[in-house]
Design a protein around this motif. Structure first.
Motif, short mmCIF file in Angstrom:
data_model
loop_
_atom_site.label_atom_id
_atom_site.label_comp_id
_atom_site.label_asym_id
_atom_site.label_seq_id
_atom_site.Cartn_x
_atom_site.Cartn_y
_atom_site.Cartn_z
N ASN A 61 64.36 44.12 21.05
CA ASN A 61 64.82 44.76 19.83
C ASN A 61 63.84 44.43 18.71
OD1 ASN A 61 66.12 45.71 17.57
ND2 ASN A 61 68.02 44.58 17.91
N HIS A 66 71.40 45.22 15.19
CA HIS A 66 71.76 45.16 16.60
C HIS A 66 71.56 46.55 17.21
CE1 HIS A 66 73.57 41.33 15.52
NE2 HIS A 66 73.85 41.11 16.80
N ALA A 68 71.97 48.93 20.84
CA ALA A 68 72.41 49.14 22.21
C ALA A 68 71.35 49.97 22.92
CB ALA A 68 73.75 49.86 22.23
N LYS A 70 70.39 52.01 26.84
CA LYS A 70 70.96 52.53 28.09
C LYS A 70 69.87 53.21 28.91
CE LYS A 70 73.63 56.28 28.31
NZ LYS A 70 74.81 57.18 28.26
N GLY A 85 72.52 48.79 30.89
CA GLY A 85 72.65 48.91 29.45
C GLY A 85 73.06 47.58 28.85
N GLY A 86 72.98 47.49 27.52
CA GLY A 86 73.35 46.25 26.86
C GLY A 86 73.15 46.35 25.36
N ILE A 87 73.40 45.26 24.67
CA ILE A 87 73.21 45.18 23.23
C ILE A 87 72.33 43.99 22.91
CG2 ILE A 87 74.34 44.81 20.98
CD1 ILE A 87 76.75 46.31 22.04
N SER A 124 68.41 54.47 22.84
CA SER A 124 68.85 53.40 21.94
C SER A 124 69.88 53.92 20.94
CB SER A 124 67.65 52.81 21.19
OG SER A 124 67.14 53.74 20.25
N VAL A 127 73.97 49.68 16.35
CA VAL A 127 75.39 49.31 16.32
C VAL A 127 75.63 48.29 15.21
CG1 VAL A 127 75.76 49.81 18.75
CG2 VAL A 127 75.06 47.52 18.07
N TYR A 133 79.33 45.63 25.10
CA TYR A 133 78.67 46.88 25.46
C TYR A 133 79.53 47.71 26.41
CZ TYR A 133 75.66 50.22 27.77
OH TYR A 133 75.14 51.38 28.28
N LEU A 137 79.79 54.10 24.10
CA LEU A 137 79.22 54.05 22.76
C LEU A 137 78.27 55.22 22.52
CD1 LEU A 137 78.34 50.24 22.49
CD2 LEU A 137 80.02 51.45 21.10
N ARG A 192 74.16 40.99 25.23
CA ARG A 192 75.43 41.45 25.76
C ARG A 192 75.16 42.60 26.71
NH1 ARG A 192 75.39 39.18 21.37
NH2 ARG A 192 77.02 37.79 20.66
#
Length: 222
Positions: A61, A66, A68, A70, A85-87, A124, A127, A133, A137, A192
């Motif tokens: 990132n 933050h 997310a 995928k 996927g995740g954050i 992306s 969030v 996650y 979303l 996450r």
């Protein structure tokens, strides 16, 4: 390709690569990247026909919020991602592992196919702070989703040492180390992300939890 027409891997669908990117699709790319990728636009796989092989990519990132992320792929039946996927918090990163089954070449010729048609896409979404996650979303905030990169597959000859192969092996080892650390200390897991296992099974479980939570929230608000 519009975001509205995209189908998630949780539905077992692939996104199409039959159409070349239009001007509208190109403008859909973020003017300022939220994620830094290494490798930047390729996924390297060892060429081992008849086997399931692995690739790796570091996702970081690079924004101040933050984010997310995928994965999607044109070949959901032969590929899956860990995590799909995740954050990530600002400056946070992880190494994702991508699994792919390699078909045998026609006529059993021993060739390293450089022009593989399979592609992957990383999307992306900004969030608001820390949260669990769930892939939904991206459905709920379609107008805020950005395509970070489309990654093409490149096969590597395992019998010929190369910097790309050495880097791949190093990243795969780092990914396994991160996964092992997550298993030992889940409370300090950092990013996450969705857990282990097959992507479709994970997403079904997450979706059930998400819908159950929505029902509870709806009851409480009455």
């Amino acid at each position: 390709m519009s975001a509205a027409n995209e189908k998630s891997l949780s539905e077992g669908k692939a996104w199409s690569i039959c159409r070349m990117p239009s001007t509208a699709a190109i403008s859909f790319l973020p003017s300022r990247r939220r994620l830094g990728l290494d490798p930047a636009n390729k996924l390297y796989f060892p060429y081992e026909p008849g086997k399931q092989v692995k690739s790796a990519i570091r996702i970081k990132n690079v924004s101040k919020s933050h984010v997310a992320f995928k994965f999607q792929t044109t070949a959901p039946k032969s590929c899956y991602m860990r995590p799909p996927g995740g954050i990530l918090a600002p400056a946070e990163s992880l190494i994702a592992t991508v699994f792919k089954f390699v078909e045998h070449p026609e006529n059993n010729e021993k060739v390293v196919v450089q022009n593989c048609k399979v592609k992957f896409k990383i999307m992306s979404l900004k969030v608001n702070g820390e949260m669990d996650y769930v892939p939904e979303l991206f459905d709920e905030q379609k107008d805020q989703v950005a395509v970070e990169q489309i990654l093409r597959v490149v096969f590597l000859d395992t019998e010929r040492p190369s910097p790309a192969l050495e880097k791949l092996n190093r990243q795969l080892a780092e990914a396994e180390a991160e996964l092992e650390a997550h298993r030992k200390h889940p409370e300090d897991s950092g990013p996450r992300v969705v857990g282990e296992g097959l992507v479709i099974d994970e997403w079904k479980e997450r979706r059930e939890r998400y819908l159950a939570r929505q029902q509870v929230d709806g009851v409480d608000s009455v």
